[in-house]
Design a protein around this motif. Sequence first.
Motif, PDB file in Angstrom:
ATOM      1  N   ALA A  20     -14.262   4.187   7.291  1.00 46.70           N
ATOM      2  CA  ALA A  20     -14.723   4.835   6.068  1.00 46.70           C
ATOM      3  C   ALA A  20     -14.273   4.071   4.820  1.00 46.70           C
ATOM      4  O   ALA A  20     -14.613   4.462   3.705  1.00 46.70           O
ATOM      5  CB  ALA A  20     -14.212   6.269   6.009  1.00 46.70           C
ATOM      6  N   GLY A  21     -13.518   2.994   5.023  1.00 44.69           N
ATOM      7  CA  GLY A  21     -13.057   2.190   3.900  1.00 44.69           C
ATOM      8  C   GLY A  21     -11.799   2.715   3.238  1.00 44.69           C
ATOM      9  O   GLY A  21     -11.434   2.271   2.144  1.00 44.69           O
ATOM     10  N   SER A  22     -11.102   3.646   3.908  1.00 43.72           N
ATOM     11  CA  SER A  22      -9.910   4.255   3.327  1.00 43.72           C
ATOM     12  C   SER A  22      -8.655   3.622   3.927  1.00 43.72           C
ATOM     13  O   SER A  22      -7.882   4.260   4.645  1.00 43.72           O
ATOM     14  CB  SER A  22      -9.936   5.768   3.579  1.00 43.72           C
ATOM     15  N   THR A  23      -8.453   2.354   3.599  1.00 43.40           N
ATOM     16  CA  THR A  23      -7.335   1.602   4.167  1.00 43.40           C
ATOM     17  C   THR A  23      -5.991   2.226   3.809  1.00 43.40           C
ATOM     18  O   THR A  23      -5.082   2.288   4.646  1.00 43.40           O
ATOM     19  CB  THR A  23      -7.374   0.149   3.672  1.00 43.40           C
ATOM     20  N   LYS A  24      -5.855   2.677   2.575  1.00 43.01           N
ATOM     21  CA  LYS A  24      -4.591   3.273   2.127  1.00 43.01           C
ATOM     22  C   LYS A  24      -4.223   4.473   2.986  1.00 43.01           C
ATOM     23  O   LYS A  24      -3.077   4.611   3.429  1.00 43.01           O
ATOM     24  CB  LYS A  24      -4.708   3.686   0.665  1.00 43.01           C
ATOM     25  N   HIS A  25      -5.193   5.349   3.247  1.00 45.00           N
ATOM     26  CA  HIS A  25      -4.903   6.538   4.040  1.00 45.00           C
ATOM     27  C   HIS A  25      -4.666   6.189   5.511  1.00 45.00           C
ATOM     28  O   HIS A  25      -3.872   6.849   6.187  1.00 45.00           O
ATOM     29  CB  HIS A  25      -6.041   7.549   3.902  1.00 45.00           C
ATOM     30  N   ALA A  26      -5.345   5.147   6.000  1.00 42.23           N
ATOM     31  CA  ALA A  26      -5.101   4.704   7.374  1.00 42.23           C
ATOM     32  C   ALA A  26      -3.664   4.195   7.517  1.00 42.23           C
ATOM     33  O   ALA A  26      -2.983   4.495   8.504  1.00 42.23           O
ATOM     34  CB  ALA A  26      -6.086   3.606   7.756  1.00 42.23           C
ATOM     35  N   GLU A  27      -3.210   3.459   6.515  1.00 47.67           N
ATOM     36  CA  GLU A  27      -1.831   2.953   6.552  1.00 47.67           C
ATOM     37  C   GLU A  27      -0.834   4.110   6.463  1.00 47.67           C
ATOM     38  O   GLU A  27       0.226   4.075   7.103  1.00 47.67           O
ATOM     39  CB  GLU A  27      -1.607   1.967   5.408  1.00 47.67           C
ATOM     40  N   GLU A  28      -1.166   5.130   5.680  1.00 46.40           N
ATOM     41  CA  GLU A  28      -0.295   6.304   5.591  1.00 46.40           C
ATOM     42  C   GLU A  28      -0.202   7.006   6.941  1.00 46.40           C
ATOM     43  O   GLU A  28       0.876   7.463   7.347  1.00 46.40           O
ATOM     44  CB  GLU A  28      -0.821   7.266   4.527  1.00 46.40           C
ATOM     45  N   ALA A  29      -1.317   7.076   7.669  1.00 47.95           N
ATOM     46  CA  ALA A  29      -1.307   7.691   9.000  1.00 47.95           C
ATOM     47  C   ALA A  29      -0.433   6.889   9.962  1.00 47.95           C
ATOM     48  O   ALA A  29       0.288   7.466  10.787  1.00 47.95           O
ATOM     49  CB  ALA A  29      -2.738   7.801   9.536  1.00 47.95           C
ATOM     50  N   ILE A  30      -0.496   5.573   9.846  1.00 44.55           N
ATOM     51  CA  ILE A  30       0.345   4.713  10.690  1.00 44.55           C
ATOM     52  C   ILE A  30       1.818   4.919  10.359  1.00 44.55           C
ATOM     53  O   ILE A  30       2.678   5.010  11.250  1.00 44.55           O
ATOM     54  CB  ILE A  30      -0.072   3.243  10.510  1.00 44.55           C
TER      55      ILE A  30
END
Length: 270
Positions: A20-30
């Motif tokens: 979805a292009g939400s790299t920041k939120h993906a990194e937060e999930a990691i």
Amino acid sequence: MSDKTNLPAIRQQVTELVLAGSTKHAEEAISETAEKFGDLAVVEVLSTLEPHVASLHLSAFDGGKMSLATLLIPPKAWAESLAYFAATWDEDWIEDEPEVLAESLFAHIHGVIYASDDEERRAELLNEALATDWGTTAFAVLFSTAADEIIEIANDIHNLGAHRSGQTTSDHDVIPLALEIARTNEEAWDRVLFEIFPDWIPGENELHAGSDEEDGDDNDEAEDDDREHEYAMGRTTRELLLRLRRQVPSKAASTPKAGGRPSLGEDIFS
């Protein structure tokens, strides 16, 4: 790690956020995964991400924007993801901005390789990446930006060996990486070198750097013909970028076969 049953859901969450292009939120999930379950849980999640998803996520980070994923992705998973780094490029972009693309690729590779001071991990990352065709081409792209210095190092290594030579006064950013490869895996170094100079026959002809700026007139072409037997002409950065783009797998394999490599193709995400 307390509960593996959570990991498929976390992997799906990260995948959806990245796509979805939400790299920041993906990194937060990691990062949240690391806090709840530990680094090993993150390693397991990253090892099971589709390679193209891992590539999209990691490509948003470099030496200046660090990522927990950059620090923890398993070497084999990173090597597989590297196949997709060039997926968003088109030939016009490669033609017009080869230096920009090469710099972006360098920032990514350098950021992953030197994300930590762990020499064993660094060697594993290099070995896994350079065991693939696309990894070899990617490193060749980087070294083509400092072709004269690479030629100097290559000649020195050919004459004396990687561990007795390879010194250079050049301060070009790619040189430490080239030397690290040569001293970590000489066979991989040779593969990269022959990717840049496919017609090189050690002892019979000399390495000659290609140039993206060389158009050549009739006199230049005649002179090149006269010297063809003397030189192994190097591929230019632009030529290598095109090769890398054409090595992007045609589709993402959901479950790669053990010991197998994705088939090579063109035009993914075009």
